[in-house]
Design a protein around this motif. Sequence first.
Motif, PDB file in Angstrom:
ATOM      1  N   THR A  86     -20.183  46.198   9.598  1.00 33.25           N
ATOM      2  CA  THR A  86     -19.055  45.976   8.689  1.00 33.25           C
ATOM      3  C   THR A  86     -17.793  46.640   9.208  1.00 33.25           C
ATOM      4  OG1 THR A  86     -20.547  45.824   6.788  1.00 33.25           O
ATOM      5  CG2 THR A  86     -18.228  46.299   6.330  1.00 33.25           C
ATOM      6  N   ALA A  87     -17.932  47.847   9.744  1.00 32.67           N
ATOM      7  CA  ALA A  87     -16.764  48.577  10.241  1.00 32.67           C
ATOM      8  C   ALA A  87     -16.099  47.832  11.398  1.00 32.67           C
ATOM      9  CB  ALA A  87     -17.174  49.976  10.684  1.00 32.67           C
ATOM     10  N   THR A  88     -16.906  47.340  12.331  1.00 27.69           N
ATOM     11  CA  THR A  88     -16.357  46.620  13.482  1.00 27.69           C
ATOM     12  C   THR A  88     -15.736  45.300  13.049  1.00 27.69           C
ATOM     13  OG1 THR A  88     -17.971  47.622  14.976  1.00 27.69           O
ATOM     14  CG2 THR A  88     -16.903  45.606  15.718  1.00 27.69           C
ATOM     15  N   ALA A  89     -16.405  44.598  12.152  1.00 31.42           N
ATOM     16  CA  ALA A  89     -15.880  43.323  11.666  1.00 31.42           C
ATOM     17  C   ALA A  89     -14.529  43.524  10.982  1.00 31.42           C
ATOM     18  CB  ALA A  89     -16.868  42.684  10.699  1.00 31.42           C
ATOM     19  N   ARG A  90     -14.418  44.593  10.211  1.00 26.81           N
ATOM     20  CA  ARG A  90     -13.152  44.850   9.513  1.00 26.81           C
ATOM     21  C   ARG A  90     -12.044  45.197  10.506  1.00 26.81           C
ATOM     22  NH1 ARG A  90     -12.397  48.306   3.913  1.00 26.81           N
ATOM     23  NH2 ARG A  90     -10.220  47.676   3.550  1.00 26.81           N
ATOM     24  N   GLN A  91     -12.378  45.968  11.527  1.00 28.28           N
ATOM     25  CA  GLN A  91     -11.389  46.286  12.558  1.00 28.28           C
ATOM     26  C   GLN A  91     -10.900  45.016  13.245  1.00 28.28           C
ATOM     27  OE1 GLN A  91     -13.955  49.374  14.590  1.00 28.28           O
ATOM     28  NE2 GLN A  91     -11.974  50.365  14.869  1.00 28.28           N
ATOM     29  N   ALA A  92     -11.829  44.131  13.571  1.00 28.73           N
ATOM     30  CA  ALA A  92     -11.465  42.879  14.233  1.00 28.73           C
ATOM     31  C   ALA A  92     -10.596  42.011  13.324  1.00 28.73           C
ATOM     32  CB  ALA A  92     -12.725  42.122  14.642  1.00 28.73           C
ATOM     33  N   ALA A  93     -10.956  41.948  12.050  1.00 29.40           N
ATOM     34  CA  ALA A  93     -10.176  41.159  11.094  1.00 29.40           C
ATOM     35  C   ALA A  93      -8.760  41.709  10.962  1.00 29.40           C
ATOM     36  CB  ALA A  93     -10.873  41.150   9.740  1.00 29.40           C
ATOM     37  N   ASP A  94      -8.636  43.028  10.953  1.00 30.02           N
ATOM     38  CA  ASP A  94      -7.310  43.649  10.852  1.00 30.02           C
ATOM     39  C   ASP A  94      -6.449  43.306  12.066  1.00 30.02           C
ATOM     40  OD1 ASP A  94      -7.941  44.766   8.423  1.00 30.02           O
ATOM     41  OD2 ASP A  94      -8.400  46.760   9.228  1.00 30.02           O
ATOM     42  N   ILE A  95      -7.062  43.289  13.250  1.00 31.59           N
ATOM     43  CA  ILE A  95      -6.322  42.956  14.472  1.00 31.59           C
ATOM     44  C   ILE A  95      -5.795  41.525  14.405  1.00 31.59           C
ATOM     45  CG2 ILE A  95      -6.613  42.480  16.944  1.00 31.59           C
ATOM     46  CD1 ILE A  95      -8.509  44.930  17.004  1.00 31.59           C
ATOM     47  N   LEU A  96      -6.631  40.604  13.960  1.00 30.76           N
ATOM     48  CA  LEU A  96      -6.199  39.209  13.848  1.00 30.76           C
ATOM     49  C   LEU A  96      -5.095  39.065  12.806  1.00 30.76           C
ATOM     50  CD1 LEU A  96      -9.649  37.355  14.001  1.00 30.76           C
ATOM     51  CD2 LEU A  96      -7.994  37.660  15.843  1.00 30.76           C
ATOM     52  N   SER A  97      -5.262  39.741  11.684  1.00 30.52           N
ATOM     53  CA  SER A  97      -4.267  39.652  10.611  1.00 30.52           C
ATOM     54  C   SER A  97      -2.920  40.212  11.051  1.00 30.52           C
ATOM     55  CB  SER A  97      -4.766  40.398   9.371  1.00 30.52           C
ATOM     56  OG  SER A  97      -5.928  39.789   8.853  1.00 30.52           O
ATOM     57  N   GLU A  98      -2.950  41.303  11.809  1.00 29.55           N
ATOM     58  CA  GLU A  98      -1.708  41.918  12.288  1.00 29.55           C
ATOM     59  C   GLU A  98      -0.920  40.972  13.190  1.00 29.55           C
ATOM     60  OE1 GLU A  98      -3.034  45.461  14.158  1.00 29.55           O
ATOM     61  OE2 GLU A  98      -3.522  46.477  12.265  1.00 29.55           O
ATOM     62  N   GLN A  99      -1.630  40.069  13.865  1.00 30.43           N
ATOM     63  CA  GLN A  99      -0.971  39.100  14.738  1.00 30.43           C
ATOM     64  C   GLN A  99      -0.601  37.807  14.005  1.00 30.43           C
ATOM     65  OE1 GLN A  99       0.080  39.471  17.840  1.00 30.43           O
ATOM     66  NE2 GLN A  99      -0.667  41.583  17.920  1.00 30.43           N
ATOM     67  N   GLY A 100      -0.902  37.749  12.710  1.00 30.20           N
ATOM     68  CA  GLY A 100      -0.604  36.546  11.945  1.00 30.20           C
ATOM     69  C   GLY A 100      -1.508  35.385  12.291  1.00 30.20           C
ATOM     70  N   ILE A 101      -2.733  35.697  12.686  1.00 29.92           N
ATOM     71  CA  ILE A 101      -3.707  34.679  13.083  1.00 29.92           C
ATOM     72  C   ILE A 101      -4.591  34.322  11.888  1.00 29.92           C
ATOM     73  CG2 ILE A 101      -5.723  34.248  14.552  1.00 29.92           C
ATOM     74  CD1 ILE A 101      -4.390  36.047  16.659  1.00 29.92           C
ATOM     75  N   GLY A 102      -4.759  33.027  11.629  1.00 30.60           N
ATOM     76  CA  GLY A 102      -5.625  32.583  10.546  1.00 30.60           C
ATOM     77  C   GLY A 102      -7.058  33.029  10.787  1.00 30.60           C
ATOM     78  N   LEU A 103      -7.811  33.208   9.709  1.00 29.94           N
ATOM     79  CA  LEU A 103      -9.128  33.822   9.835  1.00 29.94           C
ATOM     80  C   LEU A 103     -10.176  33.120   8.982  1.00 29.94           C
ATOM     81  CD1 LEU A 103     -10.871  36.271  10.808  1.00 29.94           C
ATOM     82  CD2 LEU A 103     -10.021  37.514   8.806  1.00 29.94           C
ATOM     83  N   GLU A 104     -11.346  32.906   9.593  1.00 35.96           N
ATOM     84  CA  GLU A 104     -12.545  32.503   8.858  1.00 35.96           C
ATOM     85  C   GLU A 104     -13.619  33.534   9.162  1.00 35.96           C
ATOM     86  OE1 GLU A 104     -13.962  28.377   8.893  1.00 35.96           O
ATOM     87  OE2 GLU A 104     -15.965  29.148   9.345  1.00 35.96           O
ATOM     88  N   ILE A 105     -14.312  33.999   8.123  1.00 34.38           N
ATOM     89  CA  ILE A 105     -15.377  34.978   8.296  1.00 34.38           C
ATOM     90  C   ILE A 105     -16.686  34.346   7.841  1.00 34.38           C
ATOM     91  CG2 ILE A 105     -16.211  37.289   7.754  1.00 34.38           C
ATOM     92  CD1 ILE A 105     -13.378  38.114   7.093  1.00 34.38           C
ATOM     93  N   ASN A 106     -17.645  34.289   8.754  1.00 39.24           N
ATOM     94  CA  ASN A 106     -18.961  33.716   8.453  1.00 39.24           C
ATOM     95  C   ASN A 106     -19.928  34.843   8.129  1.00 39.24           C
ATOM     96  OD1 ASN A 106     -17.913  32.058  11.228  1.00 39.24           O
ATOM     97  ND2 ASN A 106     -18.187  30.880   9.358  1.00 39.24           N
ATOM     98  N   THR A 107     -20.581  34.760   6.972  1.00 37.86           N
ATOM     99  CA  THR A 107     -21.462  35.826   6.507  1.00 37.86           C
ATOM    100  C   THR A 107     -22.820  35.271   6.091  1.00 37.86           C
ATOM    101  OG1 THR A 107     -21.054  35.768   4.107  1.00 37.86           O
ATOM    102  CG2 THR A 107     -19.358  36.801   5.478  1.00 37.86           C
TER     103      THR A 107
END
Length: 254
Positions: A86-107
Amino acid sequence: MEIQLFVSDLDGTLLNEHSQVAPETAQAIQRAQQAGIRWLTATGRSWNTAAPLLEQAGISCDFVLLNGAELRSAKGELLLDASLSTATARQAADILSEQGIGLEINTDQGDFTTDTQFCNAAPLPEDFWSRPLTVRKLFGFCWDAAKLTAARQALGTLNGVSITSSAPWNIEITAREARKARMVERAAQLYGIAPDHIVVFGDGSNDESLFRTFPHSRAMENAVPLLHTLAEKVIESNVDCGVAKEVQRILSDI
């Protein structure tokens, strides 16, 4: 060459220009299965977006999903998985969001996105990271190459992740163990099939691990240049039903 397992990517490989399994391709798969050869679909897609495409074509097979984060049976039963912390996934999501990149998370409890018009997934809830979910893959999408490059550089500092893409406009993040080749290896062990009895088909960068792992590899004519270099053989494009034609050629030699 005794083939016991065919492994194929979906988009740009098995699917035609209409994102469908052409009748010629479906017939070739069915003929292979009737000859006792297993079919395994290996894709970056999730179960919800991959399985209906094969079902509509009348094909029943197992799936390596989310670039190797899951192995599911033809009925959708989860057989094996490799997930992000979870910690790594959240870090990765934050990096994408900071760049204004759209995101899909598969769980393990479904797919969520920041853009429901682009992705067939539920809206990403504000309390997502406080929920007891297991993250399989993050899929970022953006048509600004500079933003994707910056995100890749930042993601490269994270430990235990695999970063790839299935098209120039996306970026895909999974656990390091979640590569197509590794999950196909694990599936083959379940089936009792050795690597030299497997043929793999692909077209994109997320198929590279398959081509580096299995000796019998087939790159589509429309594949990225690296796969043409790595492949045992280059075949017709997905538009020309290259997978079907090659399967028929292999079956004719049996």
